[in-house]
Write a protein that holds these residues in place. Structure first.
Motif, PDB file in Angstrom:
ATOM      1  N   SER A 158       0.820  -1.210   0.000  1.00 20.53           N
ATOM      2  CA  SER A 158       0.000   0.000   0.000  1.00 20.53           C
ATOM      3  C   SER A 158       0.853   1.258   0.000  1.00 20.53           C
ATOM      4  N   MET A 159       2.021   1.202   0.636  1.00 17.93           N
ATOM      5  CA  MET A 159       2.897   2.366   0.646  1.00 17.93           C
ATOM      6  C   MET A 159       3.475   2.637  -0.739  1.00 17.93           C
ATOM      7  N   GLY A 160       3.795   1.561  -1.466  1.00 21.29           N
ATOM      8  CA  GLY A 160       4.257   1.746  -2.844  1.00 21.29           C
ATOM      9  C   GLY A 160       3.172   2.315  -3.733  1.00 21.29           C
ATOM     10  N   LEU A 161       1.917   1.852  -3.540  1.00 18.58           N
ATOM     11  CA  LEU A 161       0.803   2.400  -4.310  1.00 18.58           C
ATOM     12  C   LEU A 161       0.523   3.850  -3.918  1.00 18.58           C
ATOM     13  N   SER A 162       0.760   4.173  -2.642  1.00 17.44           N
ATOM     14  CA  SER A 162       0.583   5.565  -2.208  1.00 17.44           C
ATOM     15  C   SER A 162       1.565   6.481  -2.918  1.00 17.44           C
ATOM     16  N   GLN A 163       2.789   6.001  -3.143  1.00 19.47           N
ATOM     17  CA  GLN A 163       3.763   6.805  -3.888  1.00 19.47           C
ATOM     18  C   GLN A 163       3.237   7.119  -5.291  1.00 19.47           C
ATOM     19  N   VAL A 164       2.728   6.087  -5.964  1.00 19.91           N
ATOM     20  CA  VAL A 164       2.213   6.280  -7.328  1.00 19.91           C
ATOM     21  C   VAL A 164       1.026   7.238  -7.325  1.00 19.91           C
ATOM     22  N   ALA A 165       0.127   7.089  -6.342  1.00 19.04           N
ATOM     23  CA  ALA A 165      -1.035   7.974  -6.261  1.00 19.04           C
ATOM     24  C   ALA A 165      -0.611   9.414  -6.002  1.00 19.04           C
ATOM     25  N   LEU A 166       0.399   9.610  -5.149  1.00 20.07           N
ATOM     26  CA  LEU A 166       0.866  10.970  -4.869  1.00 20.07           C
ATOM     27  C   LEU A 166       1.521  11.583  -6.106  1.00 20.07           C
ATOM     28  N   ILE A 167       2.251  10.782  -6.863  1.00 18.38           N
ATOM     29  CA  ILE A 167       2.843  11.265  -8.117  1.00 18.38           C
ATOM     30  C   ILE A 167       1.751  11.643  -9.115  1.00 18.38           C
ATOM     31  N   THR A 168       0.711  10.814  -9.211  1.00 18.93           N
ATOM     32  CA  THR A 168      -0.404  11.101 -10.120  1.00 18.93           C
ATOM     33  C   THR A 168      -1.124  12.385  -9.717  1.00 18.93           C
ATOM     34  N   CYS A 169      -1.290  12.584  -8.398  1.00 21.82           N
ATOM     35  CA  CYS A 169      -1.921  13.818  -7.913  1.00 21.82           C
ATOM     36  C   CYS A 169      -1.099  15.035  -8.318  1.00 21.82           C
ATOM     37  N   ALA A 170       0.221  14.943  -8.144  1.00 23.11           N
ATOM     38  CA  ALA A 170       1.082  16.069  -8.520  1.00 23.11           C
ATOM     39  C   ALA A 170       1.025  16.328 -10.022  1.00 23.11           C
ATOM     40  N   ALA A 171       1.026  15.246 -10.816  1.00 16.37           N
ATOM     41  CA  ALA A 171       0.975  15.412 -12.271  1.00 16.37           C
ATOM     42  C   ALA A 171      -0.343  16.031 -12.716  1.00 16.37           C
ATOM     43  N   GLY A 172      -1.467  15.541 -12.164  1.00 19.29           N
ATOM     44  CA  GLY A 172      -2.766  16.102 -12.523  1.00 19.29           C
ATOM     45  C   GLY A 172      -2.887  17.563 -12.131  1.00 19.29           C
ATOM     46  N   SER A 173      -2.405  17.900 -10.928  1.00 18.20           N
ATOM     47  CA  SER A 173      -2.465  19.302 -10.490  1.00 18.20           C
ATOM     48  C   SER A 173      -1.612  20.191 -11.381  1.00 18.20           C
ATOM     49  N   CYS A 174      -0.445  19.697 -11.756  1.00 17.76           N
ATOM     50  CA  CYS A 174       0.461  20.483 -12.597  1.00 17.76           C
ATOM     51  C   CYS A 174      -0.136  20.703 -13.990  1.00 17.76           C
ATOM     52  N   VAL A 175      -0.721  19.646 -14.564  1.00 16.12           N
ATOM     53  CA  VAL A 175      -1.347  19.787 -15.882  1.00 16.12           C
ATOM     54  C   VAL A 175      -2.534  20.747 -15.801  1.00 16.12           C
ATOM     55  N   MET A 176      -3.313  20.649 -14.736  1.00 20.24           N
ATOM     56  CA  MET A 176      -4.476  21.528 -14.576  1.00 20.24           C
ATOM     57  C   MET A 176      -4.063  22.985 -14.549  1.00 20.24           C
ATOM     58  N   ILE A 177      -3.088  23.328 -13.716  1.00 21.29           N
ATOM     59  CA  ILE A 177      -2.731  24.732 -13.545  1.00 21.29           C
ATOM     60  C   ILE A 177      -1.995  25.270 -14.762  1.00 21.29           C
ATOM     61  N   THR A 178      -1.152  24.467 -15.400  1.00 24.20           N
ATOM     62  CA  THR A 178      -0.443  24.945 -16.588  1.00 24.20           C
ATOM     63  C   THR A 178      -1.388  25.101 -17.775  1.00 24.20           C
ATOM     64  N   THR A 179      -2.410  24.263 -17.856  1.00 28.10           N
ATOM     65  CA  THR A 179      -3.397  24.387 -18.934  1.00 28.10           C
ATOM     66  C   THR A 179      -4.231  25.643 -18.757  1.00 28.10           C
ATOM     67  N   VAL A 180      -4.662  25.908 -17.528  1.00 26.86           N
ATOM     68  CA  VAL A 180      -5.464  27.105 -17.257  1.00 26.86           C
ATOM     69  C   VAL A 180      -4.658  28.375 -17.508  1.00 26.86           C
ATOM     70  N   ALA A 181      -3.371  28.358 -17.125  1.00 28.22           N
ATOM     71  CA  ALA A 181      -2.551  29.560 -17.226  1.00 28.22           C
ATOM     72  C   ALA A 181      -1.955  29.765 -18.603  1.00 28.22           C
ATOM     73  N   SER A 182      -1.973  28.748 -19.455  1.00 29.68           N
ATOM     74  CA  SER A 182      -1.296  28.845 -20.741  1.00 29.68           C
ATOM     75  C   SER A 182      -2.162  29.584 -21.760  1.00 29.68           C
ATOM     76  N   GLY A 183      -1.512  30.374 -22.603  1.00 26.05           N
ATOM     77  CA  GLY A 183      -2.187  31.062 -23.686  1.00 26.05           C
ATOM     78  C   GLY A 183      -1.841  30.489 -25.043  1.00 26.05           C
ATOM     79  N   ARG A 184      -1.252  29.295 -25.062  1.00 26.84           N
ATOM     80  CA  ARG A 184      -0.851  28.671 -26.328  1.00 26.84           C
ATOM     81  C   ARG A 184      -2.041  28.027 -27.030  1.00 26.84           C
ATOM     82  N   LYS A 185      -1.774  27.513 -28.235  1.00 28.89           N
ATOM     83  CA  LYS A 185      -2.810  26.853 -29.006  1.00 28.89           C
ATOM     84  C   LYS A 185      -3.189  25.525 -28.346  1.00 28.89           C
TER      85      LYS A 185
END
Length: 381
Positions: A65-92
């Motif tokens: 479960s601790m190994g799966l928690s690592q993967v889930a925490l990485i996924t959370c960071a990736a999703g949050s990063c994609v969300m904020i960069t998509t909202v803030a980006s003015g690219r095509k």
């Protein structure tokens, strides 16, 4: 119990985002938010000791479960990063999509490396999540599998925190983004404490305090994610009460505009639909009143082409007074009203919303003035 409350709130926020994505067009932001919130809820659930023991027993690997928690925490960071960069980006859109795919690819590689490091490490006896962290996040423990994911989480969520604070504002979505960002900042702080222990430094707080901080951060993230839905619900209920008298009166005069009305659906959509009905009915009422006004003034059914094509002039009065004049004209024409002193139709230009008002805000302002008149008339009666 507290862990399940946190997991339940995050699950509720994830479900609302999934429902919104099903009703509306799927987007990168919706997918990223679903990944971030769902993964963070999974982190909370995996740290509930009964579920931890169950998963470890089913998969026949202690502390998996601790190994799966690592993967889930990485996924959370990736999703949050994609969300904020998509909202803030003015690219095509195509460029934004490629950037998002690259971010997910980096997170996927880091997750695979973390899992490989976890499975190749020496197996340990079964233990509670907090005890596992206390033993491994020290100089004498097996902290190597934690270094890379914690470093990625720190870097990704630091970017999310910076962008979130930058784009927060006083609007409904801006307030929610601010609360969400505060939760992300707390996750960064907790991850920083874990990272310091992983590299061999005791740090200012222990594992227990850092885990508690992480739980508080999850609650704040859940609150920030649920805040728009809560405000939308209360705001929609208030708007329904405001527009109901005007909608009822115009529906009596123009019953055809209600054909095809959807009686059920999301509350925000019902408000928007009823405002659309009010707009259509106002246009029909104003067109009929303007035609009667022309006939009364000229004695003819039509005006010159120049008058028909002329753009109606907006009145040079404050927006509240303009809306009050429209509301008074509708109120004076209600069924059973006295004809003496009835306000005449002010003109088509009075229906045009001021530049500082959106269509929705303008309909709401007219409805608010009409509701004020009906309540005042009821009090006088």
């Amino acid at each position: 119990m507290i862990i399940w409350v946190i997991a339940g709130l995050l699950g509720l926020a994830t479900g609302l985002r999934i429902g919104w994505a099903l009703v509306n067009k799927q987007s990168l932001v919706s997918t990223a938010m679903i990944l971030a919130l769902g993964s963070l809820g999974l982190v909370a659930a995996l740290n509930w000791q009964p579920l931890t023991l169950l998963i470890d027993g089913v998969l026949h690997w202690p502390n998996i479960s601790m190994g799966l928690s690592q993967v889930a925490l990485i996924t959370c960071a990736a999703g949050s990063c994609v969300m904020i960069t998509t909202v803030a980006s003015g690219r095509k859109p195509a460029t934004i999509r490629r950037i998002a795919i690259a971010q997910y690819a980096v997170a996927g590689v880091i997750a695979m490396v973390s899992l490989v490091a976890f499975f190749t490490a020496e197996k340990q006896s079964e233990m509670a999540p907090e005890e596992y962290l206390r033993r491994n996040l020290t100089s004498g423990g097996n902290s190597l599998p934690w270094l890379l994911p914690l470093l990625y989480v720190l870097l990704a969520l630091t970017l999310v925190s910076w962008a979130g604070l930058r784009y927060s504002n006083r609007s409904r979505r801006g307030r929610a983004l601010f609360v969400f960002t505060i939760g992300i900042v707390l996750i960064v702080a907790a991850s920083g404490f874990f990272f310091l222990r992983a590299v061999g430094t005791t740090g200012p707080v222990g594992v227990g305090a850092a885990a508690t901080l992480l739980g508080c951060a999850m609650l704040v993230v859940a609150a920030g994610s649920l805040l728009p839905s809560v405000e939308d619900w209360f705001g929609s209920r208030r708007e329904l009460r405001i527009i109901e008298p005007l909608l009822e009166e115009l529906g009596r005069r123009q019953p055809d505009v209600g054909i095809g009305e959807r009686p059920r659906g999301p509350l925000a959509f019902r408000v928007a639909e009823r405002m659309s009905l009010i707009s259509d009915a106002l246009f029909l009422e104003a067109s009929a009143a303007n035609a009667r006004k022309r006939v009364g003034a000229t004695g003819r059914d039509t005006d010159d082409d120049e008058d028909e094509n002329a753009e109606p002039e907006s009145p040079a009065v404050p927006p509240e007074e303009q809306a009050r004049a429209i509301a008074a004209w509708i109120f004076a024409g209600r069924e059973g009203a006295l004809e003496d002193g009835t306000p005449a139709f002010p003109g088509l230009g009075w229906l045009r919303q001021p530049s500082e008002y959106s269509d929705r805000e303008w309909i709401l302002e007219i409805a608010l003035q009409y509701r004020t008149l009906t309540r005042a008339n009821g009090a006088n009666a």
